[in-house]
Design a protein around this motif. Structure first.
Motif, PDB file in Angstrom:
ATOM      1  N   TYR A  93     -12.991  -7.839  -7.119  1.00  0.00           N
ATOM      2  CA  TYR A  93     -13.096  -7.039  -5.897  1.00  0.00           C
ATOM      3  C   TYR A  93     -12.866  -7.886  -4.649  1.00  0.00           C
ATOM      4  O   TYR A  93     -12.283  -7.417  -3.669  1.00  0.00           O
ATOM      5  N   GLU A  94     -13.301  -9.130  -4.656  1.00  0.00           N
ATOM      6  CA  GLU A  94     -13.053 -10.007  -3.518  1.00  0.00           C
ATOM      7  C   GLU A  94     -11.567 -10.342  -3.407  1.00  0.00           C
ATOM      8  O   GLU A  94     -11.003 -10.379  -2.303  1.00  0.00           O
ATOM      9  N   PHE A  95     -10.921 -10.572  -4.544  1.00  0.00           N
ATOM     10  CA  PHE A  95      -9.481 -10.798  -4.541  1.00  0.00           C
ATOM     11  C   PHE A  95      -8.772  -9.580  -3.950  1.00  0.00           C
ATOM     12  O   PHE A  95      -7.841  -9.707  -3.145  1.00  0.00           O
ATOM     13  N   SER A  96      -9.230  -8.403  -4.345  1.00  0.00           N
ATOM     14  CA  SER A  96      -8.634  -7.179  -3.833  1.00  0.00           C
ATOM     15  C   SER A  96      -8.865  -7.028  -2.329  1.00  0.00           C
ATOM     16  O   SER A  96      -7.962  -6.643  -1.583  1.00  0.00           O
ATOM     17  N   LEU A  97     -10.076  -7.349  -1.870  1.00  0.00           N
ATOM     18  CA  LEU A  97     -10.378  -7.240  -0.443  1.00  0.00           C
ATOM     19  C   LEU A  97      -9.479  -8.151   0.383  1.00  0.00           C
ATOM     20  O   LEU A  97      -9.012  -7.784   1.471  1.00  0.00           O
ATOM     21  N   LYS A  98      -9.209  -9.340  -0.124  1.00  0.00           N
ATOM     22  CA  LYS A  98      -8.306 -10.252   0.588  1.00  0.00           C
ATOM     23  C   LYS A  98      -6.893  -9.672   0.672  1.00  0.00           C
ATOM     24  O   LYS A  98      -6.196  -9.853   1.675  1.00  0.00           O
ATOM     25  N   LEU A  99      -6.466  -8.969  -0.381  1.00  0.00           N
ATOM     26  CA  LEU A  99      -5.158  -8.309  -0.325  1.00  0.00           C
ATOM     27  C   LEU A  99      -5.176  -7.155   0.677  1.00  0.00           C
ATOM     28  O   LEU A  99      -4.188  -6.930   1.391  1.00  0.00           O
ATOM     29  N   TRP A 100      -6.286  -6.428   0.735  1.00  0.00           N
ATOM     30  CA  TRP A 100      -6.404  -5.340   1.702  1.00  0.00           C
ATOM     31  C   TRP A 100      -6.191  -5.849   3.129  1.00  0.00           C
ATOM     32  O   TRP A 100      -5.598  -5.149   3.970  1.00  0.00           O
ATOM     33  N   GLU A 101      -6.681  -7.045   3.409  1.00  0.00           N
ATOM     34  CA  GLU A 101      -6.673  -7.544   4.782  1.00  0.00           C
ATOM     35  C   GLU A 101      -5.266  -7.774   5.320  1.00  0.00           C
ATOM     36  O   GLU A 101      -5.075  -7.832   6.536  1.00  0.00           O
ATOM     37  N   SER A 102      -4.282  -7.892   4.453  1.00  0.00           N
ATOM     38  CA  SER A 102      -2.899  -8.065   4.915  1.00  0.00           C
ATOM     39  C   SER A 102      -1.955  -7.028   4.309  1.00  0.00           C
ATOM     40  O   SER A 102      -0.747  -7.189   4.339  1.00  0.00           O
ATOM     41  N   LEU A 103      -2.533  -5.928   3.768  1.00  0.00           N
ATOM     42  CA  LEU A 103      -1.709  -4.979   3.017  1.00  0.00           C
ATOM     43  C   LEU A 103      -0.727  -4.221   3.907  1.00  0.00           C
ATOM     44  O   LEU A 103       0.416  -3.986   3.509  1.00  0.00           O
ATOM     45  N   SER A 104      -1.137  -3.840   5.091  1.00  0.00           N
ATOM     46  CA  SER A 104      -0.216  -3.121   5.977  1.00  0.00           C
ATOM     47  C   SER A 104       1.006  -3.964   6.309  1.00  0.00           C
ATOM     48  O   SER A 104       2.140  -3.470   6.351  1.00  0.00           O
ATOM     49  N   GLN A 105       0.778  -5.262   6.540  1.00  0.00           N
ATOM     50  CA  GLN A 105       1.905  -6.159   6.808  1.00  0.00           C
ATOM     51  C   GLN A 105       2.746  -6.359   5.554  1.00  0.00           C
ATOM     52  O   GLN A 105       3.984  -6.406   5.618  1.00  0.00           O
ATOM     53  N   GLU A 106       2.089  -6.481   4.404  1.00  0.00           N
ATOM     54  CA  GLU A 106       2.803  -6.678   3.140  1.00  0.00           C
ATOM     55  C   GLU A 106       3.738  -5.513   2.832  1.00  0.00           C
ATOM     56  O   GLU A 106       4.883  -5.701   2.423  1.00  0.00           O
ATOM     57  N   LEU A 107       3.247  -4.296   3.041  1.00  0.00           N
ATOM     58  CA  LEU A 107       4.028  -3.104   2.691  1.00  0.00           C
ATOM     59  C   LEU A 107       4.856  -2.584   3.859  1.00  0.00           C
ATOM     60  O   LEU A 107       5.661  -1.673   3.681  1.00  0.00           O
ATOM     61  N   ASN A 108       4.651  -3.153   5.056  1.00  0.00           N
ATOM     62  CA  ASN A 108       5.287  -2.636   6.266  1.00  0.00           C
ATOM     63  C   ASN A 108       4.971  -1.156   6.432  1.00  0.00           C
ATOM     64  O   ASN A 108       5.826  -0.323   6.738  1.00  0.00           O
ATOM     65  N   TYR A 109       3.705  -0.818   6.200  1.00  0.00           N
ATOM     66  CA  TYR A 109       3.256   0.574   6.253  1.00  0.00           C
ATOM     67  C   TYR A 109       1.774   0.547   6.616  1.00  0.00           C
ATOM     68  O   TYR A 109       0.989  -0.165   5.989  1.00  0.00           O
ATOM     69  N   ASN A 110       1.382   1.316   7.598  1.00  0.00           N
ATOM     70  CA  ASN A 110       0.004   1.285   8.079  1.00  0.00           C
ATOM     71  C   ASN A 110      -0.921   2.036   7.117  1.00  0.00           C
ATOM     72  O   ASN A 110      -0.903   3.270   7.060  1.00  0.00           O
ATOM     73  N   VAL A 111      -1.732   1.294   6.374  1.00  0.00           N
ATOM     74  CA  VAL A 111      -2.691   1.924   5.467  1.00  0.00           C
ATOM     75  C   VAL A 111      -4.027   2.173   6.162  1.00  0.00           C
ATOM     76  O   VAL A 111      -4.985   2.615   5.542  1.00  0.00           O
ATOM     77  N   MET A 112      -4.086   1.886   7.453  1.00  0.00           N
ATOM     78  CA  MET A 112      -5.252   2.177   8.294  1.00  0.00           C
ATOM     79  C   MET A 112      -6.526   1.538   7.743  1.00  0.00           C
ATOM     80  O   MET A 112      -7.589   2.169   7.697  1.00  0.00           O
ATOM     81  N   PHE A 113      -6.409   0.272   7.331  1.00  0.00           N
ATOM     82  CA  PHE A 113      -7.580  -0.459   6.851  1.00  0.00           C
ATOM     83  C   PHE A 113      -8.416  -0.891   8.051  1.00  0.00           C
ATOM     84  O   PHE A 113      -7.930  -1.577   8.947  1.00  0.00           O
ATOM     85  N   SER A 114      -9.672  -0.472   8.075  1.00  0.00           N
ATOM     86  CA  SER A 114     -10.564  -0.728   9.200  1.00  0.00           C
ATOM     87  C   SER A 114     -11.807  -1.455   8.705  1.00  0.00           C
ATOM     88  O   SER A 114     -12.633  -0.875   7.998  1.00  0.00           O
ATOM     89  N   GLN A 115     -11.945  -2.729   9.078  1.00  0.00           N
ATOM     90  CA  GLN A 115     -13.092  -3.530   8.645  1.00  0.00           C
ATOM     91  C   GLN A 115     -14.259  -3.320   9.613  1.00  0.00           C
ATOM     92  O   GLN A 115     -14.630  -4.194  10.380  1.00  0.00           O
ATOM     93  N   ARG A 116     -14.859  -2.164   9.498  1.00  0.00           N
ATOM     94  CA  ARG A 116     -15.937  -1.777  10.412  1.00  0.00           C
ATOM     95  C   ARG A 116     -17.309  -2.190   9.909  1.00  0.00           C
ATOM     96  O   ARG A 116     -18.316  -1.976  10.568  1.00  0.00           O
TER      97      ARG A 116
END
Length: 416
Positions: A93-116
């Motif tokens: 899950y931590e590995f996945s969270l690190k991928l989430w943190e740059s996923l919009s840039q990786e996919l060039n698509y806004n996945v609206m990840f908000s670290q609130r």
């Protein structure tokens, strides 16, 4: 004059050409593929993308019996976190969270990840001890986690009732600042768009009706659009993994349950973090549109019914009104349920099977959405190399015979 609906206008603009129709809508099935992935949800599409991007395997088909993103990826909690207790869970899950943190840039698509931030609140001394234990385990694994007092929680979420005279007094809690939410359907569209650009065929309205084997190896899939030969097959489904596995003669240690949630009418911003309570079994967060997303644990009866159980909804609403009296007059906008596959130890199966070339990624229960990028990454490695990635090696199917279970039942808060 030609008119477009809003979703079609968005697709038209994002693809950058006059024909807005996504290429996967036009995909033609070939008679055979190197890899076939069954399930065009978040995990299946992520697997296809990383197969093509990281391993150069592009002769891939993703089969979906309905429409892209129409399953659990489109009806889930939207919560992302990695504060799990056991090492195997924490690492993936931590590995996945690190991928989430740059996923919009990786996919060039806004996945609206908000670290609130994600807040787990405790209502008893025992819960406080359990949460303190989890914070210690998280820190040992390099995962951010901190204990908060009642006063600190009240400052962070002023609308939460922290009075000692309430039915569920708030005695403290934990905070994972890097946790948050993402837009679930955007994740599916982002991975689909990126996988399609790398040559992956995404085929909708193509239901698998049988799995063919010969000499202990998978050879083809029978579908509503004919037979398709395959060298490797990955079953990446939520809600009916047992049905697909039974087509190959495999009996999975999985039970399927409805998981319910609801959203309210839009409100002005009232609080920022995700708030979760294990004792009253509820979570709540506010979307960018202003809606409150409310949900609970799974319905106890085993069922594929997507209508859910209204008794669960009553429990959720009663708990929310106890914790947030300010919400008692807010109107419910819509309610839904998804079917989740739950393993006995509340951890997934990411594994090969007794049939060569047939692999499974299923049984995530309520934890699937947050694991989407990491699950796709490790499963792509598993399919490409025909052996597990170190991160998913503990989640093998044979742990149910060896007894090496990863029991996250008591450590996963509301499990979402």
């Amino acid at each position: 004059m030609q008119f477009y609906s809003l979703p079609n206008l968005i697709r038209r603009g994002l693809r950058g050409h006059r024909d807005w129709t996504p290429a996967w809508r036009k995909a033609q099935l070939r008679p055979s593929y190197d890899v076939i992935i069954v399930g065009a949800g978040g995990h299946g599409l992520a697997t296809a993308y990383y197969l093509a991007k990281l391993h150069g395997v592009t002769n891939v088909a993703v089969l979906e019996r309905g429409w892209l993103g129409g399953g659990n990826i489109g009806r889930n909690t939207a919560i992302v976190r990695s504060n799990y207790l056991w090492d195997a869970s924490a690492h993936i899950y931590e590995f996945s969270l690190k991928l989430w943190e740059s996923l919009s840039q990786e996919l060039n698509y806004n996945v609206m990840f908000s670290q609130r931030g994600l807040l787990n609140i405790a209502h008893s001394e025992q819960e406080l001890h359990d949460l303190a234990r989890r914070v210690g385990a998280n820190r040992l694994n390099g995962i951010d986690a901190e204990l908060l007092s009642t006063e600190e929680i009240s400052k962070r979420v002023p609308v939460l009732n922290t009075s000692p005279d309430t039915r569920y007094p708030v005695l403290g809690g934990t905070l994972q600042r890097r946790g948050g939410v993402a837009r679930h359907d955007a994740v599916a569209w982002g991975y689909a768009r990126a996988a399609d650009a790398l040559g992956v065929d995404i085929v909708e309205n193509c239901e698998v009706t049988g799995i063919r084997t010969a000499n202990g190896r998978v050879t083809a899939l029978e579908t509503t659009r004919g037979e398709i030969r395959a060298g490797t097959v990955g079953l990446v489904v939520a809600g009916n993994a047992t049905v697909l596995a039974s087509m190959a003669g495999i009996r999975l240690p999985i039970l399927s349950h409805p998981l319910q949630a609801l959203v309210t009418e839009p409100l002005k911003p009232v609080f920022d973090p995700v708030v979760m309570s294990a004792a009253v079994h509820v979570y709540v967060h506010q979307t960018d549109r202003g809606e409150l997303v409310l949900g609970a644990g799974i319905d106890a009866p085993v069922s594929y019914d997507l209508n859910g159980n209204f008794r669960i909804i009553e429990h959720v609403l009663a708990a929310v009104c106890e914790l947030f009296p300010i919400f008692s007059r807010v109107r419910m906008l819509r309610q839904w349920a998804g079917t989740v596959d739950v393993c006995p130890d509340a951890s997934p199966i990411i594994s090969g099977t007794p049939i060569k070339g047939l692999f499974m990624n299923c049984g995530w229960g309520t934890g699937g959405f947050k694991a989407t990028p990491g699950s796709g990454w490790v499963f792509a490695h598993t399919l490409a190399h025909q052996e597990p990635h170190p991160l998913n090696e503990p989640f093998s199917l044979d742990r149910f015979t060896s007894g090496a279970l990863i029991d996250e039942h008591g450590a996963a808060a509301v499990a979402h």
